[in-house]
Design a protein around this motif. Structure first.
Motif, PDB file in Angstrom:
ATOM      1  N   LEU A  35       0.829  -1.207   0.000  1.00 20.85           N
ATOM      2  CA  LEU A  35       0.000   0.000   0.000  1.00 20.85           C
ATOM      3  C   LEU A  35       0.862   1.255   0.000  1.00 20.85           C
ATOM      4  CD1 LEU A  35      -2.992  -0.595   2.474  1.00 20.85           C
ATOM      5  CD2 LEU A  35      -3.148   0.172   0.090  1.00 20.85           C
ATOM      6  N   TYR A  36       1.942   1.222   0.772  1.00 23.35           N
ATOM      7  CA  TYR A  36       2.836   2.386   0.835  1.00 23.35           C
ATOM      8  C   TYR A  36       3.464   2.637  -0.539  1.00 23.35           C
ATOM      9  CZ  TYR A  36       6.400   5.656   2.384  1.00 23.35           C
ATOM     10  OH  TYR A  36       7.185   6.772   2.520  1.00 23.35           O
ATOM     11  N   LYS A  37       3.936   1.574  -1.173  1.00 27.12           N
ATOM     12  CA  LYS A  37       4.530   1.717  -2.500  1.00 27.12           C
ATOM     13  C   LYS A  37       3.512   2.258  -3.498  1.00 27.12           C
ATOM     14  CE  LYS A  37       7.077  -0.844  -6.051  1.00 27.12           C
ATOM     15  NZ  LYS A  37       7.635  -2.162  -6.450  1.00 27.12           N
ATOM     16  N   GLU A  38       2.271   1.755  -3.418  1.00 24.67           N
ATOM     17  CA  GLU A  38       1.208   2.251  -4.303  1.00 24.67           C
ATOM     18  C   GLU A  38       0.956   3.739  -4.054  1.00 24.67           C
ATOM     19  OE1 GLU A  38      -3.579   1.549  -5.159  1.00 24.67           O
ATOM     20  OE2 GLU A  38      -2.465   0.113  -3.923  1.00 24.67           O
ATOM     21  N   GLY A  39       0.944   4.129  -2.777  1.00 26.54           N
ATOM     22  CA  GLY A  39       0.729   5.538  -2.440  1.00 26.54           C
ATOM     23  C   GLY A  39       1.821   6.433  -2.988  1.00 26.54           C
ATOM     24  N   VAL A  40       3.069   5.985  -2.851  1.00 28.17           N
ATOM     25  CA  VAL A  40       4.200   6.763  -3.369  1.00 28.17           C
ATOM     26  C   VAL A  40       4.105   6.891  -4.888  1.00 28.17           C
ATOM     27  CG1 VAL A  40       6.710   6.785  -3.678  1.00 28.17           C
ATOM     28  CG2 VAL A  40       5.728   6.226  -1.441  1.00 28.17           C
ATOM     29  N   ASN A  41       3.745   5.796  -5.551  1.00 28.74           N
ATOM     30  CA  ASN A  41       3.606   5.845  -7.010  1.00 28.74           C
ATOM     31  C   ASN A  41       2.501   6.808  -7.434  1.00 28.74           C
ATOM     32  OD1 ASN A  41       5.662   4.002  -7.463  1.00 28.74           O
ATOM     33  ND2 ASN A  41       4.306   2.226  -7.506  1.00 28.74           N
ATOM     34  N   CYS A  42       1.379   6.768  -6.728  1.00 23.72           N
ATOM     35  CA  CYS A  42       0.269   7.693  -7.025  1.00 23.72           C
ATOM     36  C   CYS A  42       0.714   9.144  -6.835  1.00 23.72           C
ATOM     37  CB  CYS A  42      -0.931   7.393  -6.137  1.00 23.72           C
ATOM     38  SG  CYS A  42      -1.834   5.895  -6.563  1.00 23.72           S
ATOM     39  N   ARG A  43       1.447   9.383  -5.744  1.00 27.96           N
ATOM     40  CA  ARG A  43       1.920  10.749  -5.496  1.00 27.96           C
ATOM     41  C   ARG A  43       2.855  11.206  -6.614  1.00 27.96           C
ATOM     42  NH1 ARG A  43       5.344  13.172  -0.272  1.00 27.96           N
ATOM     43  NH2 ARG A  43       5.847  15.144  -1.307  1.00 27.96           N
ATOM     44  N   ASN A  44       3.758  10.334  -7.023  1.00 32.26           N
ATOM     45  CA  ASN A  44       4.697  10.691  -8.088  1.00 32.26           C
ATOM     46  C   ASN A  44       3.995  10.956  -9.420  1.00 32.26           C
ATOM     47  OD1 ASN A  44       6.858  10.435  -6.334  1.00 32.26           O
ATOM     48  ND2 ASN A  44       7.326   8.335  -6.927  1.00 32.26           N
ATOM     49  N   GLU A  45       2.837  10.313  -9.608  1.00 35.15           N
ATOM     50  CA  GLU A  45       2.062  10.514 -10.835  1.00 35.15           C
ATOM     51  C   GLU A  45       1.089  11.691 -10.717  1.00 35.15           C
ATOM     52  OE1 GLU A  45       0.150   6.780 -11.427  1.00 35.15           O
ATOM     53  OE2 GLU A  45       2.023   5.700 -11.835  1.00 35.15           O
ATOM     54  N   GLY A  46       1.095  12.375  -9.572  1.00 31.63           N
ATOM     55  CA  GLY A  46       0.214  13.526  -9.371  1.00 31.63           C
ATOM     56  C   GLY A  46      -1.186  13.166  -8.922  1.00 31.63           C
ATOM     57  N   LYS A  47      -1.420  11.897  -8.591  1.00 30.55           N
ATOM     58  CA  LYS A  47      -2.739  11.454  -8.124  1.00 30.55           C
ATOM     59  C   LYS A  47      -2.781  11.569  -6.607  1.00 30.55           C
ATOM     60  CE  LYS A  47      -2.950   8.130 -11.957  1.00 30.55           C
ATOM     61  NZ  LYS A  47      -2.940   6.678 -12.318  1.00 30.55           N
ATOM     62  N   LEU A  48      -2.914  12.795  -6.135  1.00 28.25           N
ATOM     63  CA  LEU A  48      -2.716  13.059  -4.711  1.00 28.25           C
ATOM     64  C   LEU A  48      -3.820  12.486  -3.841  1.00 28.25           C
ATOM     65  CD1 LEU A  48      -1.322  16.718  -4.841  1.00 28.25           C
ATOM     66  CD2 LEU A  48      -0.084  14.540  -4.951  1.00 28.25           C
TER      67      LEU A  48
END
Length: 210
Positions: free
Chosen positions: A11-24
């Motif tokens: 979940l943490y990795k998914e969250g970081v990826n979303c943040r990096n893609e601008g999906k805040l």
């Protein structure tokens, strides 16, 4: 039911990826889900705090930084970040305390540090400390208009017109088109007894703004 550690890491990795893609919002959802299952997962608080700051949700960001710092209080960059947020929300006493804690934890003393702490000190009326830090900022970054204006404004309000003249003049040399600085330089000259010179500067400043 508690999640296994590898599920939380996913979940943490998914969250970081979303943040990096601008999906805040999606990122925050991931980090909040982590915290629902493990309220001691400190970096999830940090991620949400940083996202809220990006979204200019300063009070929410402060709340998450405080959770994070309760779990990991040895992070100078986070103490500095929450200090900036307190500053932006005009909570200057807490800003001063956070900036001072950041220094104790090892934050570098650079020009921005002096600028923020010095300005915060002026707001809490610790004048000597504020002036010292703003002058230190100018030593490190001599053409920064922000400490110049802060010092000029402080000295003008304090009735120390000769010092105010010094800093309004410095600011005007850095920003020749700054009509406000020109007007305040004129007002400072008037306060210092040089009325004709001051009135001429004020008239020039007003002409620029018309």
């Amino acid at each position: 039911m508690a999640f296994p550690g590898n599920k939380l890491k996913g979940l943490y990795k998914e969250g970081v990826n979303c943040r990096n893609e601008g999906k805040l919002q999606a990122a925050k959802k991931c980090f909040n889900e982590i915290l629902q299952h493990d309220s001691s997962y400190s970096v999830a608080y940090l991620q949400i705090a940083e996202i809220c700051a990006l979204e200019e949700e300063y009070h929410e960001s402060i709340r998450y930084y405080r959770h994070y710092l309760r779990l990991d209080e040895e992070q100078p960059s986070s103490w500095y970040a929450i200090g900036v947020l307190y500053f932006n929300t005009k909570d200057f006493p807490n800003a001063v305390a956070a900036f001072e804690t950041a220094l104790k934890k090892g934050h570098p003393v650079d020009a921005d540090y002096h600028l923020n702490l010095g300005t915060a000190y002026l707001h809490v009326r610790e004048i000597e400390k504020g002036v010292k830090h703003l002058r230190s900022c100018l030593v490190l970054r001599e053409n920064d208009p922000r400490p110049m204006q802060a010092l000029a404004h402080h000295y003008y309000l304090a009735g120390n017109f000769s010092h105010a003249i010094t800093y309004w003049d410095k600011l005007l040399h850095v920003q020749p088109g700054n009509a406000f600085a020109m007007f305040m330089l004129g007002k400072s000259y008037i306060g210092n007894g040089e009325v004709a010179k001051g009135e001429e500067l004020c008239d020039r400043a007003l002409a620029v703004t018309q």
